[in-house]
Every structure is written in C-alpha cells, then in structure tokens.
Design an enzyme around this catalytic site. Structure first.
Site, short mmCIF file in Angstrom:
data_model
loop_
_atom_site.label_atom_id
_atom_site.label_comp_id
_atom_site.label_asym_id
_atom_site.label_seq_id
_atom_site.Cartn_x
_atom_site.Cartn_y
_atom_site.Cartn_z
N GLU A 1 -6.85 28.22 19.38
CA GLU A 1 -6.96 28.59 20.79
C GLU A 1 -8.05 27.52 21.45
O GLU A 1 -9.04 27.61 21.17
CB GLU A 1 -7.45 29.89 20.85
CG GLU A 1 -7.14 30.84 22.36
CD GLU A 1 -8.31 30.71 23.06
OE1 GLU A 1 -8.48 29.46 23.98
OE2 GLU A 1 -9.31 31.43 23.13
N CYS B 1 -12.16 29.59 28.56
CA CYS B 1 -11.19 28.66 28.34
C CYS B 1 -9.97 29.24 29.14
O CYS B 1 -9.41 28.14 29.63
CB CYS B 1 -10.77 28.77 26.83
SG CYS B 1 -10.48 30.63 26.23
N LYS C 1 -17.65 30.84 10.74
CA LYS C 1 -18.83 30.11 11.33
C LYS C 1 -18.96 30.30 12.81
O LYS C 1 -18.14 29.91 13.55
CB LYS C 1 -18.89 28.54 11.09
CG LYS C 1 -19.85 27.74 11.09
CD LYS C 1 -19.71 26.41 11.27
CE LYS C 1 -19.38 26.05 12.86
NZ LYS C 1 -20.56 26.19 13.57
N GLU D 1 -11.13 19.81 32.03
CA GLU D 1 -11.92 21.19 31.79
C GLU D 1 -13.30 20.96 31.96
O GLU D 1 -13.92 20.27 31.16
CB GLU D 1 -11.61 21.63 30.47
CG GLU D 1 -11.93 22.89 30.23
CD GLU D 1 -11.78 23.75 28.79
OE1 GLU D 1 -11.42 24.75 28.80
OE2 GLU D 1 -11.74 23.00 27.83
#
Length: 495
Positions: free
Chosen positions: A275, A309, A201, A406
C-alpha cells in the site's frame, strides 16, 4: 522504569477583539494519563530485550522536539531472533480453533478501548497529529479492526477462499509513521485471525504506540512469539523482508521503498501486499453542495497535516463554480487552528519530522518557482517543532510538480475542468491510483464517473471515511492487494 513529566499548564483564555472571529481558550489534554519510560527494548518472544549490538535511538515529539524516550534499534541478528520466535509460535497458534484465536483478538480490542485515552495522548506526542484525531478517529478504528477480525477468526471456511484455507506462516510487516497504531491494527488483526504469527517493524520516528501495543499483547495473555515488535531503521525492515523464514510481507509506505521490496521478493515464494503513495483527485462539479464540498476538501487534504497516502491533494473544480469554491475554501482555511497537538481545539498539528518538513518545503517552493500562485491563511506557527501552514496553489497545470508528485503535507493543488470527461482524464493522469472523491447531487453522475476513475477507493460526497468492513488499496504505483474487509483475509491465507 518511568520518568516524571510536567503537565501542561492551562493558559489564560484568549479574549476576542471587538468584531473578530470567535476565539477558543486553550484546552490541553493532560500528559499525565500516559507514562512513557525513559527507555524501551525490542519485543521478542513475549519479552523486552536489548538489541544484539546494543544500538539505541531517540524518539522525538515533533511538536516540541522534546526527546520522549530511548529505544533499542533492531539489526539483522534481532530480526533473525524474532522470526525464529514467530516460527516456533506458529505451530501452536495456527493449531488453535478459530474461536480460541478470536478470544485473544476480542481481549486486545477491549484493552485498546480501555486504554484509548492513554494511547491517543501517546500517539499525538510521538506523531504530532491533533488529539481530536487520535481520540476520535484513530483509536476507535484500531479497536474496531480487532473486533471485526475477531469475528472472522472462526468463519474462515465461509469467507469465499475455499472450505479449508490455511495460514501462510510468519508475516513480516513494515508500517509507516502517519498512522502508527492504526496501520498496526490493519496488519496484525487479520494476520492473527487467520492463524499467522507476526514480526512487525514500526517507523523509526513513531515506535512508541507499537511498543505500548506489545504491552497490551502481554496484558491480553497472547502466547509468546505470536507478535514481535522490532523498532529500527530501514536496514531492519530490509532484513525482515529478505529473511528466508518470512512467508508473507506486508508494507505500507513510499512507492520508492515499495519497489525495492518488490525486487527483493521477486522470484521467491513470499506473498506480498503493498500500500504505497497517492495523489488523489477530489472532483467538485457545478451542482455540488458547496459548503459540504469545502468541508470534504479540508478533511481530504488537511486531516493529519496532509500526511495521508489517500489525501485529496489535487482539487479539480468545474470552471463555472471555481471562484465560488475557492472563496469559500479560503474563508474556511482562515478558521483552521494550527498548534499544540494536545490542545483539543487544534485542527492542524506538527509535521512528523524535520526530514518530512524539508521535503514539503522544497516542493512548495518548486510550485512557486514554476509559476503557480501560493496562498496560506495568516497564522502564527510555534517557534519549536516542525510546522507548515495550510497552503493551496492555484494556476496549477498538470505539468507542475505540485500536481504530479506526492507532497505528503498540508498542500493542495487546484485545477479546473469544463466537462466530466475532462475531469476524468485529469484525475487519471497520474502514476498513482489510490483514492478519489466526487461531489455532485446526481447519483447517475457519481456512478458514471466513479466507474471511469482508476482508483482503489472512490468517495461520493464525502472523503477519508474508513470502516474495517471495507477493503482499501490501490492500483498502479499505489500498490496492490487489499486491506480491510473480507478481502483483507486473503492476503494472509494459502488459498
């Protein structure tokens, strides 16, 4: 069906003013190399088809807000159909000798290379990142991952996981929007090399490169059902993760969603790799080569608009060189070019979506409200699309949100330190543990500090360097498991 598009017209060359910096004339890549259909279906069992409930959504170019195409939206019934197709294909695909599976992977890699210009333009249109990044970084790495894992397909008995490792079965894979095609390669290549079949997906804001990859699978003659692509929203991803026919789940994305997935599969037999987010520290010592370090800092946080990331979003500078580094960094940021992602001179493209832009804006405003000093170079942002100027914060403490959370945007938080021990303590003071960078001329210091950093990847005198032979992954709230290298095979094998 296809639709005709207007090619971008070259603009008159910008003339530099006397005494000003060198000016770049527009150098747009032509859109004519990619043919985007007005609509796309789900790719299940080797064919494109409508969603069971007929739902569709539009994918938009973040640099212009232009609707690129209409895409079928997968639901629970579509997930079930795709998993069943993958389960059916698994028996014959896993029974193939590794050398035969390798042929398909090699073929896919070569087709990716042949169509790399088309795919690079498509990725820049759908994602918003500069063409020089998709052309020079993303696409070469996509092909390299398929070539690399094709080489492993007939050598699994020698990978260190036992003499006869077996595939797990059906892999459910959910990928993010920041590196759509590269994250697809990271997941599909090792899964196919080890004999698994895949239901993938893609992110709802960037489905097009995955759908073009489905066409590459057909072009390569990949057996039906081995790879299935389901564009959709979070509900489709949740249905895929929870489906009883899925043996392995691989997810790259936010820590919040990763925690939900971990709760979903807890207590079951599904194998899981995650991850997730990061808040990487880029540590500059007083003996670092300043110019080289500045380039690494820029690459660490402004590559792909900071939507990475493992971005080096926290800059830790030794106090004795902090002013020198900041002055050089500000000069360098003043030369960055923000604008059309299809212009080959562009350094910083568009933010991927209005939602992501709102989050970046909110966190930057929080940084100012909490007392950090905000600075951005003078730059004119386009009137249409989603844009955010490269930004850095000084006077940051570890209590500031811009140092803890983040941001996933072109925002750098600058902190200082006096000793290596303080640098390590500050670098590790985060719930994340994905990446870090060290800048110093001393090899002994590199080894000593790297050994103390709780990060899955530590770069020395460089940043954001990737290779398919090297494992990648994190600790703590950055997830677990490794992708890439020999280690990336283990996640798809019953060992």
């Amino acid at each position: 069906m296809t639709q005709t598009k207007k090619n971008q017209q070259p603009q008159p060359a910008a003339q530099p003013k006397p005494g000003s910096a060198f000016a770049y004339a527009p150098a747009p890549e032509s859109r004519s190399v990619v043919d985007i259909a007005p609509s796309y279906g789900l790719f299940i069992d080797g064919e494109f088809s409508d969603a069971a409930d007929g739902r569709v959504f539009k994918t938009v170019s973040p640099s212009s807000e232009e609707v690129l195409s209409e895409v079928a939206q997968a639901g629970e019934a579509d997930v079930d159909r795709a998993v069943r197709a993958a389960r059916k294909a698994f028996a014959s695909w896993s029974a193939l000798p590794g050398s035969e599976r390798a042929k398909y992977l090699f073929r896919i890699a070569r087709i990716v290379q042949e169509r790399s210009r088309e795919l690079a333009v498509l990725e820049s249109l759908d994602n918003g990142k500069p063409i020089r990044e998709t052309r020079d970084a993303d696409l070469p790495l996509v092909a390299a991952h398929f070539f690399y894992y094709a080489g492993w397909a007939d050598k699994l008995a020698h990978a260190g996981f036992g003499p006869a490792p077996r595939p797990l079965g059906v892999a459910g894979q959910v990928i993010p929007w920041n590196f759509p095609l590269l994250m697809l390669a990271w997941k599909i290549a090792p899964a196919l090399a080890t004999g698994n079949t895949v239901v993938l997906k893609p992110a709802e804001t960037t489905p097009l490169s995955a759908l073009f990859f489905a066409d590459i699978c057909r072009q390569a003659g990949l057996p039906k059902g081995v790879v299935n692509i389901l564009p959709g929203y979070g509900d489709a991803g949740a249905a895929l993760v929870a489906h009883e026919g899925v043996d392995k789940v691989a997810f790259t994305g936010s820590t919040a969603v990763g925690k939900q997935i971990a709760r979903t599969v807890a207590g079951g037999s599904k194998k899981l790799t995650l991850e997730l987010g990061g808040k990487g520290a880029n540590i500059v010592f007083d003996d670092a080569p300043i110019d080289q370090a500045v380039e690494g800092i820029v690459n660490g946080i402004f590559f792909n608009q900071g939507q990475v990331c493992c971005a080096g979003s926290r800059l830790l500078v030794q106090e004795s060189v902090a002013d020198e580094v900041l002055d050089a960094l500000k000069r360098r940021l003043s030369t960055l070019r923000v604008g059309d992602p299809l212009d080959k001179n562009t350094d910083i493209g568009a933010i991927n979506s209005a939602e992501q832009l709102a989050r970046i804006t909110a966190l930057a405003e929080a940084g100012e409200a909490e007392g950090a000093e905000r600075w951005s170079p003078a730059c004119e942002l386009p009137s249409a699309g989603y844009w955010f100027a490269p930004t850095l914060f000084t006077g940051v403490t570890q209590a500031h949100r811009v140092a803890r959370e983040e941001i996933f945007g072109p925002v750098l938080s600058v902190l200082t330190f006096r000793t290596p021990a303080e640098a390590v303590e500050k670098a590790n003071n985060t719930p994340y543990g994905l990446s870090a960078g060290i800048w110093t001329e001393k090899g002994s210091r590199i080894l000593s500090v790297a050994n103390q950093l709780r990060a899955g990847v530590v770069w020395a005198n460089t940043f954001n360097k990737f290779d398919p032979t090297s494992p990648f992954g994190g600790y703590k709230e950055s997830g677990f498991g490794r992708e890439g290298g020999r280690h990336g095979l283990e996640a798809y094998l019953d060992v």
